[in-house]
Design a protein around this motif. Structure first.
Motif, PDB file in Angstrom:
ATOM      1  N   TRP A  13       0.866  -1.073  -0.104  1.00 28.69           N
ATOM      2  CA  TRP A  13      -0.037   0.066  -0.039  1.00 28.69           C
ATOM      3  C   TRP A  13       0.828   1.130  -0.050  1.00 28.69           C
ATOM      4  CZ3 TRP A  13      -0.626   4.497   2.348  1.00 28.69           C
ATOM      5  CH2 TRP A  13      -1.794   5.371   2.080  1.00 28.69           C
ATOM      6  N   PHE A  17       0.917   3.825  -3.073  1.00 28.04           N
ATOM      7  CA  PHE A  17       0.694   5.507  -2.772  1.00 28.04           C
ATOM      8  C   PHE A  17       1.894   6.346  -3.141  1.00 28.04           C
ATOM      9  CE2 PHE A  17       1.178   8.989   0.046  1.00 28.04           C
ATOM     10  CZ  PHE A  17      -0.261   9.810  -0.154  1.00 28.04           C
ATOM     11  N   ILE A 230      -5.109   6.191  -4.681  1.00 24.95           N
ATOM     12  CA  ILE A 230      -5.220   7.305  -3.882  1.00 24.95           C
ATOM     13  C   ILE A 230      -4.213   8.305  -4.045  1.00 24.95           C
ATOM     14  CG2 ILE A 230      -4.794   8.119  -1.209  1.00 24.95           C
ATOM     15  CD1 ILE A 230      -6.365   5.479  -0.623  1.00 24.95           C
ATOM     16  N   ARG A 233      -4.855  10.454  -7.307  1.00 20.67           N
ATOM     17  CA  ARG A 233      -5.728  11.290  -6.887  1.00 20.67           C
ATOM     18  C   ARG A 233      -5.143  12.749  -6.299  1.00 20.67           C
ATOM     19  NH1 ARG A 233     -11.082  10.539  -7.778  1.00 20.67           N
ATOM     20  NH2 ARG A 233     -11.495   8.537  -8.572  1.00 20.67           N
TER      21      ARG A 233
END
Length: 261
Positions: A13, A17, A230, A233
């Protein structure tokens, strides 16, 4: 799911990211993590990381295209060098069976120091850059710029196939040098999308040599796919100067991570 698996998901994760935010993190962070923290053999760590990078970055491609973060001219120039470069290096690995661990370690040392210098330069960029000057220095429409980008692609393809490092960390840095007027989000988007076919080709080559751990790959992807969504974005919503600070921070950490291992 036991604790080591949860840590792999968490690591996936975080790396996803960081890739979404900066384009950097797949090879320079994942491979050392897999070797040092989870005990994978170096060859298996490289092969697993390459497929991990290709799948993770592919999930962010549509978002960067939607945000107009991809310079397709630069991407094609890179791919024209990187894909043949990776293919030739993979053929050499398959046919010659060289001692790649020592060579890969030496290359990582050089890359580590290069990343530290790049981090410092990138951090200073927002304060010292004059856009008019940078635009004058931009090599986009020159023959030298095209040649330099093709050669950068060859180097990236070879490095990625051998060590899994370079598609993001080195790619972003040298694109910034060759195309200094390119905005940070365009550097990141172009670099991420270019890495998809490159890491896929290199990963499939390592898969053919039996150097992929599919269980670890699955756990990494469980974390990285939402992580990169995420990060991507956020890339579209934050100022360009803050992206460069974030990129410098990740390059600094990646440099120390490579040198430490």
């Amino acid at each position: 799911m036991h604790w080591p698996s949860l840590w792999i998901v968490a690591g996936g994760w975080l790396i996803g990211f960081l890739i979404g935010m900066t384009g950097v993190g797949a090879g320079s962070l994942t491979t050392p993590m897999l070797i040092v923290s989870f005990g994978l053999p170096p060859a298996v760590a490289v092969g697993t990381d390459l497929l991990f990078a290709s799948i993770t970055k592919a999930t962010a491609a549509w978002r960067h295209q939607k945000l107009a973060n991809i310079d397709w001219v630069i991407l094609r120039r890179l791919a024209a060098g990187s894909l043949p470069g990776a293919a030739v290096l993979l053929a050499w690995l398959y046919l010659a069976h060289p001692e790649t661990e020592r060579l890969g370690q030496a290359i990582r040392q050089v890359l580590g120091y290069a990343l530290l210098v790049s981090a410092a330069a990138n951090a200073l960029y927002p304060w010292v850059a004059d856009h008019d000057v940078l635009a004058a220095l931009d090599l986009r429409n020159t023959g030298f710029g095209r040649t330099a980008t093709n050669l950068l692609g060859v180097v990236l393809g070879s490095l990625v196939a051998l060590t899994s490092v370079g598609a993001g960390a080195i790619g972003v840095v040298f694109l910034m040098i060759i195309y200094p007027s390119l905005r940070a989000r365009q550097l990141i988007g172009t670099d991420i999308v270019h890495a998809i076919p490159l890491t896929l080709l290199a990963g499939l080559g390592h898969l053919g040599m039996g150097s992929v751990d599919f269980l670890v790959l699955g756990f990494l992807l469980l974390g990285s796919i939402p992580g990169i969504a995420i990060g991507t974005r956020i890339t579209g919503a934050v100022p360009d100067w803050s992206l460069r600070i974030m990129l410098a921070t990740v390059l600094l950490y990646a440099g120390f991570s490579i040198l430490r291992h």
